[in-house]
Write an enzyme that holds these catalytic residues in place. Structure first.
Site, PDB file in Angstrom:
ATOM      1  N   THR A 144       0.423  -1.422  -0.055  1.00 23.82           N
ATOM      2  CA  THR A 144      -0.078   0.077   0.385  1.00 23.82           C
ATOM      3  C   THR A 144       1.161   1.750  -0.061  1.00 23.82           C
ATOM      4  O   THR A 144       0.168   2.257  -0.719  1.00 23.82           O
ATOM      5  CB  THR A 144      -0.830   0.420   2.171  1.00 23.82           C
ATOM      6  OG1 THR A 144      -1.735  -1.314   1.056  1.00 23.82           O
ATOM      7  CG2 THR A 144      -1.798   1.460   1.463  1.00 23.82           C
ATOM      8  N   ASN A 165      -6.316  -9.428  -6.998  1.00 25.37           N
ATOM      9  CA  ASN A 165      -6.213 -10.264  -5.227  1.00 25.37           C
ATOM     10  C   ASN A 165      -7.335 -10.913  -5.339  1.00 25.37           C
ATOM     11  O   ASN A 165      -7.399 -11.929  -4.260  1.00 25.37           O
ATOM     12  CB  ASN A 165      -6.238  -9.199  -4.563  1.00 25.37           C
ATOM     13  CG  ASN A 165      -6.874  -8.010  -4.925  1.00 25.37           C
ATOM     14  OD1 ASN A 165      -7.733  -7.466  -6.004  1.00 25.37           O
ATOM     15  ND2 ASN A 165      -8.215  -7.831  -3.742  1.00 25.37           N
ATOM     16  N   SER A 180       4.487  -6.224  -0.942  1.00 24.65           N
ATOM     17  CA  SER A 180       4.239  -6.867   0.083  1.00 24.65           C
ATOM     18  C   SER A 180       4.649  -8.063   0.290  1.00 24.65           C
ATOM     19  O   SER A 180       4.832  -9.607  -0.029  1.00 24.65           O
ATOM     20  CB  SER A 180       3.088  -6.703   0.227  1.00 24.65           C
ATOM     21  OG  SER A 180       2.911  -6.361   1.557  1.00 24.65           O
ATOM     22  N   THR A 202      12.660   5.046  10.271  1.00 25.67           N
ATOM     23  CA  THR A 202      13.573   4.157  10.791  1.00 25.67           C
ATOM     24  C   THR A 202      13.171   2.931  10.074  1.00 25.67           C
ATOM     25  O   THR A 202      12.325   2.538   9.882  1.00 25.67           O
ATOM     26  CB  THR A 202      13.386   4.076  12.231  1.00 25.67           C
ATOM     27  OG1 THR A 202      13.794   5.213  12.154  1.00 25.67           O
ATOM     28  CG2 THR A 202      14.622   3.109  12.451  1.00 25.67           C
ATOM     29  N   CYS A 244      -8.726  -8.540   2.904  1.00 25.24           N
ATOM     30  CA  CYS A 244      -7.977  -7.080   3.581  1.00 25.24           C
ATOM     31  C   CYS A 244      -9.673  -6.240   3.665  1.00 25.24           C
ATOM     32  O   CYS A 244     -10.436  -4.741   3.973  1.00 25.24           O
ATOM     33  CB  CYS A 244      -7.772  -6.070   3.220  1.00 25.24           C
ATOM     34  SG  CYS A 244      -7.423  -5.032   1.149  1.00 25.24           S
TER      35      CYS A 244
END
Length: 342
Positions: free
Chosen positions: A36, A110, A158, A195, A282
């Site tokens: 995403t 998907n 992903s 990070t 999702c």
């Protein structure tokens, strides 16, 4: 030191991913929090020369949302698919001829697993000088992915889609200098702030390395998928598989059951120990699948569609048990039924 070790691990992982997808340099790989974010980063980098966004009617919600978020006044053109889920290439060629375009297409759907012919789409993009982003999240690990053969400008993936850790992904960028970061920061060559998720990045690369013998894994998945579909179709009159017969990945099966509300059905299946979804994994599951509607223009078929996900770890025994639960629930549970149109 710890920082030196972390940096070495990140760069080794970057080299592994670059090598695996055929990227020309490690600098073309940016690590993100998942597909995403990778998709959003590609859309945020749309150049001023692109005066329209072109995508398909069956894209993942992340692409549809990004199309709206970064349209900035540009029209968003949605290319239709046929009843098998394949992209209408003639309509795409017409759309690309109207204006300079940023194109975003999925490699594998998907919800149905249907594979788009990205190479042919890329040829059209090159003819019309369009920029091409490929959402490879669902297809990566199920079919070969080589950015040179796909001839794409961006490619997102992903980790958790190929047994890596959740919360980590990557974006391939043909020309890193053209990337516009969503947030300012010095990480990832100043192109992605935050990070680095060192453990996630290492896990992503480790999962990708396992895919070296992907044809073997695909064969292991295709057989139980075919068993699942054949058993359900022969046991439930009127059940149909949604999607092209052969041009699809093996890890997804989408089946519509007649006269059934899939959203209610999956609740009953869950109570019996079978976890599937009535659309994208999702999604909330209460809205009929926009993918099936785009394929068949049939809200009832979309409302009754079930999405099964398999992996190389799925066994024959699990498939048999799943079929038993589905058929028993369908024939005996007190579920809401609706009539199909005459």
């Amino acid at each position: 030191t710890g920082g030196t070790t972390a940096r070495r691990n990140i760069e080794e992982a970057r080299a592994d991913i670059a090598r695996f997808i055929g990227a020309g340099s490690t600098g073309q790989i940016l690590f993100t929090s998942g597909a995403t974010e990778s998709i959003a980063l590609a859309f945020a980098s749309i150049s001023r020369e692109a005066t329209q966004i072109v995508t398909s009617a069956v894209e993942h919600s992340a692409v549809l949302a990004a199309s709206k978020r970064w349209a900035n006044g540009r029209p968003v053109v949605s290319i239709p698919v046929n009843s098998e889920g394949l992209l209408d290439m003639e309509r795409m060629q017409i759309a690309l001829g109207h204006a300079p375009s940023f194109v975003s297409l999925m490699l594998a759907n998907n919800e149905t697993g249907v594979l788009f012919d990205i190479s042919s789409a890329a040829q059209l993009c090159r003819q019309h000088r369009a920029v091409l982003h490929v959402d490879a999240a669902q297809g990566f690990g199920k079919v070969p992915v080589n950015v040179c053969e796909l001839d794409c400008d961006y490619l997102s993936l992903s980790a958790h889609k190929f047994h890596g850790p959740k919360g980590c992904g990557a974006l391939y960028v043909r020309r890193p200098a053209q990337v516009q970061p969503i947030f300012p920061g010095h990480q990832e060559s100043h192109l992605r702030a935050g990070t680095e998720n060192v453990v996630g990045i290492m896990g992503l690369a480790a999962a990708a390395r396992v895919l070296a013998d992907w044809p073997k894994h695909v064969g292991l998945i295709a057989e139980p998928r075919d068993q699942l579909e054949h058993s359900i179709i022969t046991s439930i009159h009127g059940a149909v598989v949604n999607g092209h017969t052969t041009q699809r990945i093996a890890s997804i099966s989408n089946i519509s059951l007649p006269h059934t509300s899939a959203a209610d059905f999956v609740v009953q299946l869950s109570r019996r120990g079978l976890q599937i979804s009535s659309g994208a994994a999702c999604s909330s599951g209460r809205q009929p699948s926009h993918v099936i509607i785009a394929m068949h223009n049939d809200p009832l078929r979309a409302e009754s569609s079930l999405r099964f996900s398999l992996s190389r770890f799925t066994t024959r025994e699990e498939i048999a048990e799943a079929v038993h639960i589905v058929t028993q629930t369908y024939h005996h549970a007190a579920l809401p039924r609706f009539d199909t149109p005459a």
